[in-house]
Scaffold this active site. Structure first.
Site, mmCIF file in Angstrom:
data_model
loop_
_atom_site.group_PDB
_atom_site.id
_atom_site.type_symbol
_atom_site.label_atom_id
_atom_site.label_comp_id
_atom_site.label_asym_id
_atom_site.label_seq_id
_atom_site.Cartn_x
_atom_site.Cartn_y
_atom_site.Cartn_z
ATOM 1 N N VAL A 146 0.857 -1.178 0.000
ATOM 2 C CA VAL A 146 0.000 0.000 0.000
ATOM 3 C C VAL A 146 0.896 1.231 0.000
ATOM 4 C CG1 VAL A 146 -1.679 1.344 1.307
ATOM 5 C CG2 VAL A 146 -1.951 -1.128 1.102
ATOM 6 N N GLU A 201 11.930 -6.802 -5.611
ATOM 7 C CA GLU A 201 11.366 -6.417 -4.312
ATOM 8 C C GLU A 201 11.057 -7.651 -3.471
ATOM 9 O OE1 GLU A 201 9.517 -1.972 -4.864
ATOM 10 O OE2 GLU A 201 8.148 -3.643 -5.175
ATOM 11 N N ASN A 227 16.430 1.168 -14.965
ATOM 12 C CA ASN A 227 16.515 2.595 -15.264
ATOM 13 C C ASN A 227 17.980 3.026 -15.210
ATOM 14 O OD1 ASN A 227 17.189 2.970 -12.528
ATOM 15 N ND2 ASN A 227 15.150 3.667 -11.961
ATOM 16 N N GLY A 280 14.020 7.953 -18.260
ATOM 17 C CA GLY A 280 13.171 9.023 -17.761
ATOM 18 C C GLY A 280 12.631 9.880 -18.890
ATOM 19 N N GLU A 281 12.804 11.197 -18.758
ATOM 20 C CA GLU A 281 12.261 12.130 -19.747
ATOM 21 C C GLU A 281 12.950 12.024 -21.099
ATOM 22 O OE1 GLU A 281 14.951 15.981 -18.306
ATOM 23 O OE2 GLU A 281 12.805 15.896 -17.914
ATOM 24 N N ASP A 297 7.261 1.302 -13.884
ATOM 25 C CA ASP A 297 6.350 0.157 -13.860
ATOM 26 C C ASP A 297 5.374 0.225 -15.023
ATOM 27 O OD1 ASP A 297 7.563 -0.656 -11.489
ATOM 28 O OD2 ASP A 297 6.123 0.409 -10.235
ATOM 29 N N THR A 303 15.605 2.309 -19.406
ATOM 30 C CA THR A 303 14.708 3.459 -19.401
ATOM 31 C C THR A 303 15.479 4.691 -18.941
ATOM 32 O OG1 THR A 303 13.882 2.931 -17.179
ATOM 33 C CG2 THR A 303 12.671 2.033 -19.046
ATOM 34 N N SER A 315 -2.621 5.591 -11.941
ATOM 35 C CA SER A 315 -2.139 6.408 -13.068
ATOM 36 C C SER A 315 -1.981 5.609 -14.359
ATOM 37 C CB SER A 315 -0.792 7.043 -12.711
ATOM 38 O OG SER A 315 0.248 6.084 -12.716
ATOM 39 N N ASN A 358 1.979 -3.011 -9.580
ATOM 40 C CA ASN A 358 1.828 -1.905 -10.534
ATOM 41 C C ASN A 358 2.007 -2.380 -11.965
ATOM 42 O OD1 ASN A 358 1.489 -0.052 -8.453
ATOM 43 N ND2 ASN A 358 3.620 0.655 -8.504
#
Length: 311
Positions: free
Chosen positions: A14, A142, A186, A224-225, A255, A222, A294, A45
């Site tokens: 959570v 995880e 990432n 990011g931007e 994710d 990955t 999201s 996710n």
């Protein structure tokens, strides 16, 4: 054996997200500007992202017999995700503290996996049929490394496509790389795994070479931007980012990318096109608050791809 859909091994926690202008120092109390509680955990996710992107999804995990565990079950039911999840009274369902900068949207996270920290290879063997019959298998770090390794072993032996998101970037047996069709870190994780700074595309390519040398089939880093780098032994291509609006929160963007990528692979897409689909999925996700909430729907992703692919 007929294969379809995506199986994800990972953690549900959570998310307790706090928005503020800065992180407090030790001993300091500050006022925040927002709070939200909702479903999270990298594995869960990614399962939600894949399901919303159109894939049939099975999620393999362990949760506690508590209120947070009930939220997990309701989350998966709402998304049509089939859980292969053990419940225990010996540990609580996991939780995550998330600090989100109130204007930039960047974040810092502390994750406590709780019951999912006890996932064992025996739990994975109990769900082996779900892995074997899935076209794509996804896992992260995880949950314990030996559980991830066992899942990848079963998937590789069954001929399923294997996607490994090495997050968090902890130490693990390098033999795990040889089980991976796609390794998806990432920039920070790629640097931690290779010792090579990923500050630009050239650095990403050097890190990609190091990941391939460790045995990975494809390095999909990955950025990011800046989008992502799709890097194999015979081609190295920049996957551009997709701008879908103002960035609200970057939590869960990685994710979203992994889930979208896995869903596209399961649908039979070319791997590079699947990476573009993942990039578009992430591009939409950062325009919305939260993590699982999201994640965009398939129609939204396809619309963004059409819009930004048009001449």
């Amino acid at each position: 054996m007929s294969k379809s859909g995506v199986a994800v091994l990972g953690v549900f926690v959570v998310d307790l997200a706090f928005r503020a202008g800065k992180m407090p120092a030790i001993g300091e109390t500050i006022a925040g500007s927002g709070f939200a509680m909702g479903p999270g955990g990298k594995g869960s996710n990614q399962a939600v992202a894949a399901a919303r992107a159109g894939a049939s999804v099975i999620f393999i995990s362990r949760i506690g017999s508590d209120a947070f565990g009930e939220l997990a079950i309701k989350t998966w039911e709402a998304e049509g995700i089939r859980p292969r999840v053990a419940r225990t009274t010996e540990a609580p369902t996991g939780a995550a503290f998330i600090y989100v900068h109130e204007t930039r949207g960047d974040n810092a996270i502390i994750v406590v996996p709780g019951a999912a920290g006890g996932i064992s290879p025996a739990d994975i063997d109990a769900a082996a049929d779900a892995i074997r019959t899935s076209r794509v298998f996804v896992t992260q770090l995880e949950q314990p490394v030996d559980a991830a390794m066992r899942g990848l072993e079963i998937a590789r032996a069954a001929g399923s496509i294997t996607v490994f998101n090495p997050a968090p970037a902890i130490k693990f047996d390098s033999g795990l790389f040889a089980l991976c069709d796609y390794v998806v870190p990432n920039e920070t994780e790629a640097e931690a795994l290779t010792g090579i700074a990923v500050s630009d595309l050239a650095g990403a390519r050097r890190a990609g070479d190091a990941l391939l040398a460790k045995g990975a089939g494809t390095a999909l880093i990955t950025l990011g931007e800046r989008g992502a780098l799709f890097h194999t032994r015979d081609r190295s291509l920049h996957v551009p980012p997709f701008a879908a609006g103002k960035v609200v929160e970057t939590t869960g963007a990685g994710d979203a990318f992994v889930g979208g990528f896995a869903a596209a692979l399961a649908d039979g897409s070319d791997p590079l096109e699947a990476a573009r689909f993942g990039s578009a999925t992430a591009g939409i996700s950062v325009t919305r608050p939260g993590t699982a909430p999201s994640m965009p729907r398939r129609a939204e992703i396809e619309a963004l791809l059409r819009e930004q692919s048009a001449p």
